[in-house]
Design a protein around this motif. Structure first.
Motif, PDB file in Angstrom:
ATOM      1  N   ALA A  49      14.398  10.351  -2.275  1.00  0.00           N
ATOM      2  CA  ALA A  49      14.708   8.917  -2.424  1.00  0.00           C
ATOM      3  C   ALA A  49      14.933   8.217  -1.089  1.00  0.00           C
ATOM      4  CB  ALA A  49      15.917   8.737  -3.336  1.00  0.00           C
ATOM      5  N   GLN A  50      14.231   8.668  -0.057  1.00  0.00           N
ATOM      6  CA  GLN A  50      14.310   8.013   1.245  1.00  0.00           C
ATOM      7  C   GLN A  50      13.037   7.217   1.491  1.00  0.00           C
ATOM      8  OE1 GLN A  50      17.010   8.113   3.332  1.00  0.00           O
ATOM      9  NE2 GLN A  50      18.036   9.267   1.720  1.00  0.00           N
ATOM     10  N   PRO A  51      13.140   5.942   1.898  1.00  0.00           N
ATOM     11  CA  PRO A  51      11.931   5.184   2.233  1.00  0.00           C
ATOM     12  C   PRO A  51      11.173   5.877   3.364  1.00  0.00           C
ATOM     13  CG  PRO A  51      13.842   3.736   2.066  1.00  0.00           C
ATOM     14  CD  PRO A  51      14.360   5.143   2.047  1.00  0.00           C
ATOM     15  N   ILE A  67      -1.358   9.472  -5.111  1.00  0.00           N
ATOM     16  CA  ILE A  67      -0.877   9.337  -6.483  1.00  0.00           C
ATOM     17  C   ILE A  67       0.282  10.288  -6.734  1.00  0.00           C
ATOM     18  CG2 ILE A  67      -1.505   9.648  -8.909  1.00  0.00           C
ATOM     19  CD1 ILE A  67      -4.383   8.771  -8.058  1.00  0.00           C
ATOM     20  N   ALA A  68       0.157  11.536  -6.260  1.00  0.00           N
ATOM     21  CA  ALA A  68       1.221  12.521  -6.462  1.00  0.00           C
ATOM     22  C   ALA A  68       2.484  12.147  -5.708  1.00  0.00           C
ATOM     23  CB  ALA A  68       0.730  13.908  -6.035  1.00  0.00           C
ATOM     24  N   MET A  69       2.321  11.732  -4.458  1.00  0.00           N
ATOM     25  CA  MET A  69       3.496  11.359  -3.667  1.00  0.00           C
ATOM     26  C   MET A  69       4.169  10.115  -4.220  1.00  0.00           C
ATOM     27  SD  MET A  69       2.436  12.164   0.314  1.00  0.00           S
ATOM     28  CE  MET A  69       0.799  11.412   0.309  1.00  0.00           C
ATOM     29  N   ALA A  70       3.365   9.131  -4.621  1.00  0.00           N
ATOM     30  CA  ALA A  70       3.912   7.866  -5.109  1.00  0.00           C
ATOM     31  C   ALA A  70       4.689   8.032  -6.401  1.00  0.00           C
ATOM     32  CB  ALA A  70       2.781   6.856  -5.307  1.00  0.00           C
ATOM     33  N   SER A  71       4.238   8.950  -7.264  1.00  0.00           N
ATOM     34  CA  SER A  71       4.951   9.154  -8.525  1.00  0.00           C
ATOM     35  C   SER A  71       6.288   9.850  -8.301  1.00  0.00           C
ATOM     36  CB  SER A  71       4.084   9.986  -9.479  1.00  0.00           C
ATOM     37  OG  SER A  71       3.901  11.308  -8.988  1.00  0.00           O
ATOM     38  N   ASP A  75       9.761   4.783  -3.136  1.00  0.00           N
ATOM     39  CA  ASP A  75      10.006   3.994  -1.926  1.00  0.00           C
ATOM     40  C   ASP A  75       9.093   4.376  -0.764  1.00  0.00           C
ATOM     41  OD1 ASP A  75      12.038   2.434  -3.065  1.00  0.00           O
ATOM     42  OD2 ASP A  75      13.536   3.982  -2.665  1.00  0.00           O
ATOM     43  N   TRP A  76       8.129   5.243  -1.002  1.00  0.00           N
ATOM     44  CA  TRP A  76       7.170   5.596   0.054  1.00  0.00           C
ATOM     45  C   TRP A  76       6.001   4.625   0.042  1.00  0.00           C
ATOM     46  CZ3 TRP A  76       6.334  11.661   0.068  1.00  0.00           C
ATOM     47  CH2 TRP A  76       7.556  12.278   0.400  1.00  0.00           C
ATOM     48  N   ARG A 103       1.009  -0.647  -2.414  1.00  0.00           N
ATOM     49  CA  ARG A 103       1.802   0.277  -1.594  1.00  0.00           C
ATOM     50  C   ARG A 103       0.951   1.005  -0.556  1.00  0.00           C
ATOM     51  NH1 ARG A 103       5.063   3.965  -5.749  1.00  0.00           N
ATOM     52  NH2 ARG A 103       5.645   4.990  -3.782  1.00  0.00           N
ATOM     53  N   THR A 104      -0.358   0.697  -0.508  1.00  0.00           N
ATOM     54  CA  THR A 104      -1.276   1.441   0.339  1.00  0.00           C
ATOM     55  C   THR A 104      -2.092   0.501   1.213  1.00  0.00           C
ATOM     56  OG1 THR A 104      -1.487   3.091  -1.423  1.00  0.00           O
ATOM     57  CG2 THR A 104      -3.091   3.192   0.368  1.00  0.00           C
ATOM     58  N   SER A 105      -2.140   0.819   2.501  1.00  0.00           N
ATOM     59  CA  SER A 105      -3.008   0.115   3.444  1.00  0.00           C
ATOM     60  C   SER A 105      -4.238   0.986   3.688  1.00  0.00           C
ATOM     61  CB  SER A 105      -2.272  -0.135   4.760  1.00  0.00           C
ATOM     62  OG  SER A 105      -3.118  -0.738   5.709  1.00  0.00           O
ATOM     63  N   LEU A 106      -5.437   0.461   3.407  1.00  0.00           N
ATOM     64  CA  LEU A 106      -6.679   1.215   3.526  1.00  0.00           C
ATOM     65  C   LEU A 106      -7.348   0.911   4.856  1.00  0.00           C
ATOM     66  CD1 LEU A 106      -8.087   0.576  -0.064  1.00  0.00           C
ATOM     67  CD2 LEU A 106      -6.916   2.619   0.736  1.00  0.00           C
TER      68      LEU A 106
END
Length: 250
Positions: A49-51, A67-71, A75-76, A103-106
């Motif tokens: 739970a750390q940004p 997808i795995a990390m975001a779920s 806060d990432w 939440r993603t910069s491409l």
């Protein structure tokens, strides 16, 4: 994601991008488990739970690592880099479907194209190293990632290791994996040929460790393995003198 940092996108054209999601899950038994465990390893390293801002190198295709990390960590945020336009577009479609585009910069291109002042809390390099020809190209991308990480930041590295011809039993089992999913003998031969085309995996786990040390990362912890594939977590450390080819052979 292919033969050198400058021409690595050549093999990942539209046809390969379109089949990537299915093909990768057959070629790598445990594909989704590896991505899930990579997210767990980073969360364990950074703290729950750390940004955090995560650099995802070679993100094109399924975007499954994001997808795995975001779920797991709401806060990432993520910066996704890939040199193949079709692969990055495929990733964008998956991110859109999972409501993760905000939440993603491409970034279409390479790690070196990122601003020099951009520093990340962690990074992933999944399915990339074995497509880069020669140790110099492998060290270059690792050094570029290191330059964009905060001190002590973790890095997930995953990909094939061993020279394919040196492990005939694993290679035969790889072919059986395709047959298990309905491929004929001719199709198995074609699939293996495409996988082997232009690939240059590190020849051992020790070779992976040496590449990481040369690029300024610490000892790596392996947390996943499947035939030729393994995944490790390492952390940014102090730069050391790169070893010479003769030292590698010792």
């Amino acid at each position: 994601m292919k033969s050198s940092p400058l021409n690595s996108a050549e093999k990942f054209d539209s046809s390969r991008a379109n089949e990537y999601a299915r093909q990768s899950r057959i070629a790598l038994a445990g594909y989704d488990a590896c991505q899930d465990l990579a997210a767990c390893m980073l969360a364990a390293s950074l703290g729950n739970a750390q940004p955090a801002n995560i650099l995802v190198v070679g993100a094109g295709g399924t975007a499954q690592e994001i997808i795995a990390m975001a779920s797991l960590e709401p806060d990432w945020r993520f910066t996704a880099v890939d040199p193949s336009a079709p692969m990055l577009e495929a990733a964008a479609q998956q991110l859109k479907a999972n409501n993760l585009l905000e939440r993603t910069s491409l970034h279409l291109g390479h790690v070196d194209d990122l601003g020099a002042d951009q520093a990340y809390d962690a990074a992933t390099l999944i399915g990339v190293l074995h497509h880069l020809e020669g140790d110099n190209a492998k060290r270059q991308i690792l050094q570029s990632i290191r330059a964009h990480l905060k001190p002590g930041a973790p890095l997930i590295v995953a990909g094939n290791h061993y020279a394919y011809a040196s492990q005939p039993l694993l290679l035969a089992a790889w072919g059986q994996r395709w047959r298990q999913h309905g491929a004929s003998a001719d199709e198995v031969k074609a699939k293996l040929g495409k996988i082997l085309q232009g690939a240059d995996p590190p020849h051992s786990e020790a070779a992976v460790q040496q590449l990481l040390h040369d690029a300024g990362f610490g000892d790596a912890t392996r947390f996943f393995s499947s035939l030729f594939w393994s995944a490790w977590l390492t952390c940014k450390g102090a730069l050391s003198r790169p070893s010479t080819p003769s030292e590698h052979r010792a």
